[in-house]
Design an enzyme around this catalytic site. Structure first.
Site, PDB file in Angstrom:
ATOM      1  N   ARG A 167     -13.544 -41.988  18.057  1.00  0.00           N
ATOM      2  CA  ARG A 167     -13.264 -42.881  18.490  1.00  0.00           C
ATOM      3  C   ARG A 167     -13.524 -42.314  20.140  1.00  0.00           C
ATOM      4  NH1 ARG A 167     -11.887 -47.888  18.196  1.00  0.00           N
ATOM      5  NH2 ARG A 167     -12.127 -48.420  16.873  1.00  0.00           N
ATOM      6  N   HIS A 226     -15.929 -42.788  22.278  1.00  0.00           N
ATOM      7  CA  HIS A 226     -16.441 -43.880  22.546  1.00  0.00           C
ATOM      8  C   HIS A 226     -15.025 -43.807  23.923  1.00  0.00           C
ATOM      9  CE1 HIS A 226     -14.465 -48.138  22.636  1.00  0.00           C
ATOM     10  NE2 HIS A 226     -15.778 -48.748  22.954  1.00  0.00           N
ATOM     11  N   SER A 243     -20.778 -50.286  21.630  1.00  0.00           N
ATOM     12  CA  SER A 243     -20.682 -49.373  21.979  1.00  0.00           C
ATOM     13  C   SER A 243     -20.627 -48.498  20.367  1.00  0.00           C
ATOM     14  CB  SER A 243     -19.457 -49.167  22.544  1.00  0.00           C
ATOM     15  OG  SER A 243     -19.417 -49.916  23.458  1.00  0.00           O
TER      16      SER A 243
END
Length: 210
Positions: A42, A45, A14
């Site tokens: 993050r 994500h 990812s």
């Protein structure tokens, strides 16, 4: 049916995809630091939303002060149990920290009913009254919690202010950007408890690897 089942591989793939998309679609984009990059990636994500490249705001000293707070025993107060659940509490505990969420605390319920305010506001009042010195506030859902904190004339170690929504969310975060708090804020309506937890976790992972 074939699909990737290992969580570490899924996460690694990812982040590779995220980096590739940023490189392809925003070739001139520059992160301010490795930690700035880690936080934004993050959050992307967590949300699959690349708008976060442009809407996550950091006060001048936010990352330094948030890291300093987290590497010492601290209390993280969240506005929702979802944000609390998403934070890596085991890693936080290695630095002597803990999380608290008072949204369902009987004291909060009583105070909210008595004063005619939201439970999120009452939870902030109770958190502020506690004697702990090293406090971080993490808001992903309740603009009223962020507004309430801003109303208090207090010093806190840092604020992650990313409440999501259409009523007061953008305004509360805009107010945070004009405050004296070391802070990370989401500009506009976007945010969420998952985003709040992702920001805290990115900071914790950075400290673990430092």
């Amino acid at each position: 049916m074939h699909y990737i089942q290992q969580p570490q591989t899924i996460e690694a793939n990812s982040f590779t995809i995220i980096s590739d998309i940023i490189r392809e679609t925003r070739p001139d984009y520059r992160f301010a630091s490795p930690l700035h990059e880690a936080i934004i990636k993050r959050v992307i994500h967590t949300t699959a939303d690349f708008d976060w490249l442009d809407i996550l705001w950091f006060s001048a000293d936010a990352l330094e002060q948030l890291c300093d707070a987290l590497r010492h025993p601290c209390i993280i107060y969240t506005d929702t149990t979802m944000a609390l659940s998403g934070i890596n509490k085991r890693l936080l505990a290695t630095f002597g920290g803990e999380c608290r969420c008072y949204i369902s605390d009987p004291r909060v319920v009583r105070a909210a009913q008595t004063q005619g305010i939201t439970r999120s506001m009452a939870a902030v009042d109770i958190a502020i009254a506690e004697e702990e010195k090293n406090k971080l506030f993490v808001f992903g859902n309740a603009p009223t919690a962020l507004f309430r904190l801003l109303e208090h004339n207090v010093t806190v170690s840092g604020v992650v202010g990313v409440p999501v929504g259409f009523v007061g969310a953008a305004e509360s975060k805009e107010a945070l950007t004009h405050s004296h708090f070391p802070a990370v804020a989401a500009l506009g309506r976007k945010g969420g408890s998952n985003v709040a937890a992702a920001i805290v976790n990115a900071l914790l992972y950075h400290l673990r690897e430092a």
